[in-house]
Design an enzyme around this catalytic site. Structure first.
Site, short mmCIF file in Angstrom:
data_model
loop_
_atom_site.label_atom_id
_atom_site.label_comp_id
_atom_site.label_asym_id
_atom_site.label_seq_id
_atom_site.Cartn_x
_atom_site.Cartn_y
_atom_site.Cartn_z
N SER A 138 0.83 -1.21 0.00
CA SER A 138 0.00 0.00 0.00
C SER A 138 0.85 1.24 0.00
O SER A 138 0.36 2.33 -0.29
CB SER A 138 -0.86 0.05 1.26
OG SER A 138 -1.63 -1.09 1.38
N HIS A 159 -1.03 -2.54 -7.28
CA HIS A 159 -1.72 -2.30 -6.02
C HIS A 159 -3.23 -2.41 -6.20
O HIS A 159 -3.85 -1.57 -6.85
CB HIS A 159 -1.33 -0.90 -5.50
CG HIS A 159 -1.95 -0.55 -4.19
ND1 HIS A 159 -2.39 0.71 -3.87
CD2 HIS A 159 -2.23 -1.33 -3.11
CE1 HIS A 159 -2.90 0.70 -2.65
NE2 HIS A 159 -2.81 -0.52 -2.18
N GLU A 171 -3.57 0.36 -9.02
CA GLU A 171 -2.50 1.34 -9.27
C GLU A 171 -1.28 0.56 -9.76
O GLU A 171 -0.83 -0.37 -9.09
CB GLU A 171 -2.13 2.09 -7.99
CG GLU A 171 -3.15 3.10 -7.54
CD GLU A 171 -2.77 3.78 -6.22
OE1 GLU A 171 -2.98 4.98 -6.10
OE2 GLU A 171 -2.27 3.09 -5.31
N ASN A 210 -3.51 6.14 -1.37
CA ASN A 210 -3.24 6.18 0.07
C ASN A 210 -2.59 7.48 0.52
O ASN A 210 -2.76 7.89 1.67
CB ASN A 210 -2.40 4.97 0.49
CG ASN A 210 -3.30 3.75 0.64
OD1 ASN A 210 -4.43 3.85 1.11
ND2 ASN A 210 -2.81 2.60 0.20
#
Ligand SMILES: NC(=O)c1ccc[n+]([C@@H]2O[C@H](COP(=O)([O-])OP(=O)(O)OC[C@H]3O[C@@H](n4cnc5c(N)ncnc54)[C@H](O)[C@@H]3O)[C@@H](O)[C@H]2O)c1
Length: 304
Positions: A138, A159, A171, A210
């Site tokens: 992450s 991701h 991602e 994130n």
């Protein structure tokens, strides 16, 4: 070639005509690894899952099967499709069984040292010259994992989002050393057989989502910690006032408070900005094992 070039053709061109990915490995079958293995198996890929021991492997297999059963109850998958998906999965505790994989997605805990160790092992084990080593981290910069291998040009971030069978986004994270072919193959894998929406990020802790989401979750925890408002009111505020599908504290519970804290720590280590600093309440809850939904208790009680 004449006429309009379709998206698939363009991806094929960019990936230099490398063979399509058919044999996938998934290392770690927790919350995320089980979801990644599930979507790959449902896409008809040959999937090999690795866990640390027989107990963890069985737990992961059960988690994956239960997710398929939830899909069946929701009318999203048929009995026959479940049978078909399960037939594409195999299970191991031996990392060297990954030797013939064309792409391996690492999904162990958000711990840089552990991930670097896994990447070092995979580098030794994977046979194909063009095998791709991907991380579902992450937040940890992918370069740190690439440098644990002798082939950083084949290391990339892929991701996924939780729950993987439900959320559409992936991602793809390219480092300074990732080859354009690796990036193109990773994106083609996610957008092609897995039907995910791909966005591209440079290799900065937290990537796109994130880096934006974690400060918001930490603000909600700080708000609770200072007695500003109750957990229920904070969450209701964002659900009813901003039309979010779930409030920030419930979302942190869903992500896992250990993962939320680890991601905050990576962001803080990278940017040294107070907005990424984990509040003490989060640290105390992690130390107490109140990790959120997966542990039965976090900001809310899940009664198991
Ligand atoms: N939880 C989320 O919402 C979320 C979302 C996107 C990405 N991620 C990332 O995905 C990764 C996994 O997170 P998670 O929530 O699934 O964690 P988790 O704790 O649920 O699962 C991790 C699994 O890895 C296994 N494991 C540990 N060492 C291993 C090894 N050497 N080989 C094989 N398996 C090993 C553990 O036994 C465990 O089952 C983390 O990097 C996390 O940051 C998590």
């Amino acid at each position: 070639m004449t006429g309009r070039v379709g998206d698939d053709d363009m991806v094929q061109e960019r990936s230099g005509g490398a063979p399509a990915i058919e044999r996938v490995g998934v290392v770690g079958c927790g919350l995320m690894g089980s979801g990644i293995a599930e979507v790959c198996a449902r896409a008809g890929l040959d999937v090999l899952v690795r866990e640390i021991d027989a107990g963890a492997l069985e737990f992961g297999r059960k988690r994956l099967t239960e997710s398929l059963q939830r899909g069946l109850r929701a009318g999203k998958v048929s009995e026959a499709e479940i049978e078909e998906a399960l037939s594409h999965l195999s299970w191991t505790t031996d990392l060297s069984d990954m030797a013939d994989r064309q792409l391996v997605v690492e999904a162990v805990m958000e711990d840089e040292e552990l991930k670097a160790e896994v990447f070092g092992w995979l580098d030794k084990v994977l046979v194909a010259d063009d095998a791709i080593l991907a991380s579902n981290t992450s937040s940890i910069p992918i370069m740190k994992l690439g440098m644990a291998t002798e082939r950083p040009e084949q290391v990339v971030g892929i991701h996924f989002f939780n729950p993987v069978p439900v959320l559409n986004l992936v991602e793809v994270v390219t480092t300074l050393l990732t080859s354009p072919e690796t990036t193109a193959r990773a994106a083609a894998f996610a957008a092609g057989p897995l039907h995910k929406q791909v966005i591209h990020s440079k290799d900065r802790a937290g990537f796109i989502v994130n880096a934006l989401l974690i400060p918001y979750l930490l603000s909600a925890i700080r708000m609770l910690e200072t007695g500003f408002a109750s957990a229920a009111d904070i969450d209701t505020g964002m659900v009813e006032g901003c039309n979010h599908p779930m409030g920030p504290l419930r979302l942190a519970d869903l992500i896992g408070l250990d993962t939320t804290m680890a991601v905050a720590d990576s962001l803080y280590a990278e940017f040294k900005e107070p907005l990424y600093a984990a509040p003490p309440l989060l640290a105390r809850m992690v130390e107490a094992g109140l990790l959120g939904r997966k542990a039965g208790r976090g900001f809310y009680d899940y009664g198991h």
